[in-house]
Scaffold this active site. Structure first.
Site, PDB file in Angstrom:
ATOM      1  N   LYS A 102       7.130  -4.888  -6.961  1.00 51.28           N
ATOM      2  CA  LYS A 102       7.004  -5.179  -5.535  1.00 51.28           C
ATOM      3  C   LYS A 102       8.218  -4.657  -4.764  1.00 51.28           C
ATOM      4  O   LYS A 102       9.337  -4.691  -5.273  1.00 51.28           O
ATOM      5  CB  LYS A 102       6.919  -6.698  -5.395  1.00 51.28           C
ATOM      6  CG  LYS A 102       6.796  -7.234  -3.998  1.00 51.28           C
ATOM      7  CD  LYS A 102       6.712  -8.761  -4.074  1.00 51.28           C
ATOM      8  CE  LYS A 102       6.770  -9.362  -2.684  1.00 51.28           C
ATOM      9  NZ  LYS A 102       8.125  -9.254  -2.098  1.00 51.28           N
ATOM     10  N   LYS A 118      14.219  -2.838  -7.663  1.00 53.19           N
ATOM     11  CA  LYS A 118      13.979  -1.686  -8.546  1.00 53.19           C
ATOM     12  C   LYS A 118      15.112  -0.673  -8.469  1.00 53.19           C
ATOM     13  O   LYS A 118      15.547  -0.143  -9.475  1.00 53.19           O
ATOM     14  CB  LYS A 118      12.691  -0.940  -8.148  1.00 53.19           C
ATOM     15  CG  LYS A 118      11.415  -1.612  -8.568  1.00 53.19           C
ATOM     16  CD  LYS A 118      10.226  -0.698  -8.303  1.00 53.19           C
ATOM     17  CE  LYS A 118      10.101  -0.289  -6.850  1.00 53.19           C
ATOM     18  NZ  LYS A 118       9.868  -1.388  -5.925  1.00 53.19           N
ATOM     19  N   LYS A 139      13.289   5.422   2.466  1.00 55.56           N
ATOM     20  CA  LYS A 139      14.648   4.904   2.728  1.00 55.56           C
ATOM     21  C   LYS A 139      15.706   5.698   1.962  1.00 55.56           C
ATOM     22  O   LYS A 139      16.883   5.583   2.237  1.00 55.56           O
ATOM     23  CB  LYS A 139      14.756   3.434   2.323  1.00 55.56           C
ATOM     24  CG  LYS A 139      13.967   2.489   3.201  1.00 55.56           C
ATOM     25  CD  LYS A 139      14.432   1.045   3.063  1.00 55.56           C
ATOM     26  CE  LYS A 139      14.450   0.497   1.654  1.00 55.56           C
ATOM     27  NZ  LYS A 139      13.159   0.404   0.951  1.00 55.56           N
ATOM     28  N   ASP A 189       4.304   0.100  -3.336  1.00 49.77           N
ATOM     29  CA  ASP A 189       3.934  -0.729  -2.200  1.00 49.77           C
ATOM     30  C   ASP A 189       2.623  -0.279  -1.591  1.00 49.77           C
ATOM     31  O   ASP A 189       2.205   0.846  -1.791  1.00 49.77           O
ATOM     32  CB  ASP A 189       5.044  -0.592  -1.138  1.00 49.77           C
ATOM     33  CG  ASP A 189       5.270  -1.900  -0.430  1.00 49.77           C
ATOM     34  OD1 ASP A 189       4.280  -2.444   0.099  1.00 49.77           O
ATOM     35  OD2 ASP A 189       6.417  -2.370  -0.390  1.00 49.77           O
TER      36      ASP A 189
END
Ligand code: SF4
Length: 272
Positions: free
Chosen positions: A9, A14, A40, A125
């Site tokens: 998630k 991660k 990102k 995601d």
């Protein structure tokens, strides 16, 4: 060459886990390539002492893929870890996997896909239409699920199991589940819960990573824990993970749980 991917998630940690794993592996003298895939572009940031490297997709948009060289896309971080950020479109838009597939093709053409271990840190995601691409295209051979004991992250991990199961039935797919990593949120009996979840999906919990403020401290100092606090017990947990990843030969086709089974498992631990 081991090709591993960490899935879980969004916000589960991660990137922190991947970067510390890569750092611990490179401390053993191994040649490591870490590929982040997230708009990102912060997967490799702590390996790069806080530097946000340009993403392959941004470079392709600016200059076209033919003019790109190895030095444009691969950056050397902590102890020689080779860092790549695939990038992607605007956050929330998704690329249906084009970002990561284009990145793989460019890395292959430039001869960058080599080394002892390739660590894929892929955004798992709903905004990302391409999260299954590394599995589908045969790049992610060993998948580690990163989860905490929170229901939503177990739920996401269980969904990724569904993808692994589906893709593993394809003839060309080499994707298998290599294990579950518990990135703890400090919930009561979290280790037991995640271990039971791992067992029930036909896998095993390879590492419990406790919650420790040294992680934030290291990030504020723009380093991995391995670099910032190598003597800390947290660094020890990442080193243990690195050892287990190297030795791991267990590869399973997981059996995802029904939602009711998942909820009753979580309830068992929350209710006590
Ligand atoms: S695969 Fe997902 S995370 Fe990767 S670039 Fe595409 S949308 Fe972004």
């Amino acid at each position: 060459m081991k090709q591993i991917a960490l899935y879980g998630k969004g916000g589960i940690g991660k990137s922190t886990t991947s970067a510390n794993l890569s750092a611990a592996l490179s401390d053993r003298g191994l040649d490591i390539l870490q590929i982040g895939c997230d708009p990102k572009r912060d997967s490799t940031r702590m390996l790069m002492r806080g530097r946000l490297i340009p993403t392959v997709m941004d470079l392709v948009r600016e200059r076209g893929d033919r003019s790109l060289t190895l030095d444009d896309v691969v950056f050397e971080g902590y102890r020689g870890v080779r860092c790549v950020e695939a990038g992607g479109p605007e956050p929330g838009v998704g690329c249906a996997g084009r970002g990561i597939i284009a990145t793989f093709q460019i890395l292959e053409r430039l001869g960058a896909l080599h080394g002892d271990v390739v660590v894929y840190d892929v955004l798992g995601d709903v905004v990302c239409g391409g999260f299954a691409m590394p599995m589908r295209e045969g790049y992610a051979e060993e998948v580690y699920l990163v989860t905490s004991g929170e229901l939503m992250s177990l739920y996401a991990a269980n969904n990724i199991c569904k993808a692994i199961k589906r893709l593993s039935s394809r003839a060309k797919s080499k994707t298998r589940l290599a294990g579950v990593i518990c990135n703890a949120k400090n919930l009561p009996r979290e280790d037991e819960l995640v271990a039971r979840f791992a067992e029930q999906i036909g896998s095993t919990m390879v590492q419990f990573i406790p919650r420790d403020p040294v992680v934030q401290l290291a990030e504020l100092n723009k380093m991995t824990v391995i670099e910032y606090a190598p003597e800390s017990s947290q660094a020890g947990a990442y080193r243990d993970l690195a050892g287990k990843v190297l030795e791991n030969t267990r590869l399973d086709v997981p059996e995802p749980l029904e939602i009711e089974e998942l909820e009753s498992l979580a309830y068992e631990f929350i209710a006590i």
